[in-house]
Design an enzyme around this catalytic site. Structure first.
Site, PDB file in Angstrom:
ATOM      1  N   HIS A 103       0.859  -1.183   0.000  1.00 31.19           N
ATOM      2  CA  HIS A 103       0.000   0.000   0.000  1.00 31.19           C
ATOM      3  C   HIS A 103       0.899   1.239   0.000  1.00 31.19           C
ATOM      4  O   HIS A 103       1.861   1.304   0.776  1.00 31.19           O
ATOM      5  CB  HIS A 103      -0.899  -0.012   1.235  1.00 31.19           C
ATOM      6  CG  HIS A 103      -1.910   1.093   1.203  1.00 31.19           C
ATOM      7  ND1 HIS A 103      -3.044   1.015   0.424  1.00 31.19           N
ATOM      8  CD2 HIS A 103      -1.925   2.300   1.798  1.00 31.19           C
ATOM      9  CE1 HIS A 103      -3.719   2.146   0.554  1.00 31.19           C
ATOM     10  NE2 HIS A 103      -3.065   2.936   1.383  1.00 31.19           N
ATOM     11  N   ASP A 144      -6.880  -3.245   3.609  1.00 35.15           N
ATOM     12  CA  ASP A 144      -5.718  -2.553   4.179  1.00 35.15           C
ATOM     13  C   ASP A 144      -5.610  -2.649   5.702  1.00 35.15           C
ATOM     14  O   ASP A 144      -5.149  -1.709   6.353  1.00 35.15           O
ATOM     15  CB  ASP A 144      -5.753  -1.055   3.795  1.00 35.15           C
ATOM     16  CG  ASP A 144      -5.678  -0.869   2.281  1.00 35.15           C
ATOM     17  OD1 ASP A 144      -5.049  -1.716   1.628  1.00 35.15           O
ATOM     18  OD2 ASP A 144      -6.234   0.116   1.788  1.00 35.15           O
TER      19      ASP A 144
END
Ligand code: GAR
Length: 188
Positions: A103, A144
C-alpha cells in the site's frame, strides 16, 4: 522451490522489479500473473518476462473454481502488486497468511476503500503530512488492515505535489517490496 503468484491491475512496475529481483534466485519462481484489467500495461510486461498470464473477470475471481485453480498451482505466496479488487473470503481462507499487499502510504492512515494509487498521494499532500511511505501487510477480509510486515518512510517537502510524492513512493517500493517478499518466504 517457492512459487509466487502476482496479482496486478495496472502499470506493473512492482511486478517488473519483483521478477528482476528474483531472476537469479533458483529457489523462487513466479508461477503466474493474475490480472483483472485487459488494458493494463502489466500484460505486456508479463509477456516480455515470459510469465504465464491469467486474465480474470469478477465472476471468475469469486468462483470456487478460481480458488481451486490457484491451489492446484502449488502457490506459496500471493503478492498483490497494485491489484485493486477486494480479495474474496474463499481465497483468503485457502491461503491463510499467504497473501500480502503493498500500500502506498503509512497504514492505518490513508487506507481503505477508495485509497489507491494517486488518490492516496493527493490526500496525503492535501493534509500537509510531514511523512508518507509504504506498507507491506498481510491481507485479511477488510481492506488494508492485516498485520503489517514492513513500513518505510519518506519526508514530504514544503512544495511536495502528488506527482513528486508518487515518485518518492515508487523508489521506496522498488527498494523494499522484493526484500519484504523474500523475508516472508524465508519465514514460511
Ligand atoms: C503502487 O504504488 C502500489 O503501492 C499501489 O498501486 C501502485 C501500483 O503500481 N497499490 C495500491 O494503491 C493498493 N491499494 P504498479 O502497477 O506500477 O506496480
Amino acid at each position: 522451490m517457492k512459487r509466487l503468484s502476482i496479482f496486478v491491475s495496472g502499470n506493473g512496475t512492482n511486478l517488473q522489479r519483483i521478477a528482476e529481483y528474483f531472476s537469479d534466485n533458483p529457489t523462487v519462481e513466479i508461477a503466474n500473473v493474475v490480472c483483472n484489467n485487459p488494458k493494463a500495461y502489466s500484460i505486456e510486461r508479463a509477456k516480455n518476462l515470459g510469465i504465464p498470464m491469467r486474465m480474470i473477470t469478477k465472476a471468475d475471481f469469486s468462483s470456487e473454481a478460481f480458488t481451486k485453480e490457484m491451489q492446484s498451482l502449488d502457490i506459496d505466496l500471493i503478492v498483490l502488486a497494485g491489484f485493486l479488487w477486494k480479495i474474496p473470503e474463499s481465497l483468503i481462507k485457502a491461503f491463510p497468511n499467504r497473501i500480502i499487499n503493498i500500500h502506498p502510504a503509512l497504514l492505518p492512515k490513508y487506507g481503505g476503500k477508495g485509497f489507491y494509487g494517486e488518490h492516496v498521494h493527493e490526500a496525503v499532500v492535501a493534509a500537509k503530512e510531514p511523512f508518507s511511505g509504504i506498507t507491506v501487510h498481510y491481507v485479511n477480509e477488510l481492506y488494508d488492515s492485516g498485520e503489517i510486515i514492513l513500513q518505510a518512510h519518506v519526508a514530504l517537502d514544503k512544495n511536495e505535489t502528488p506527482d513528486s510524492l508518487a515518485a518518492k513512493i515508487h523508489k521506496l517500493e522498488q527498494a523494499y517490496f522484493p526484500v519484504a517478499i523474500e523475508q516472508v518466504l524465508s519465514d514460511q
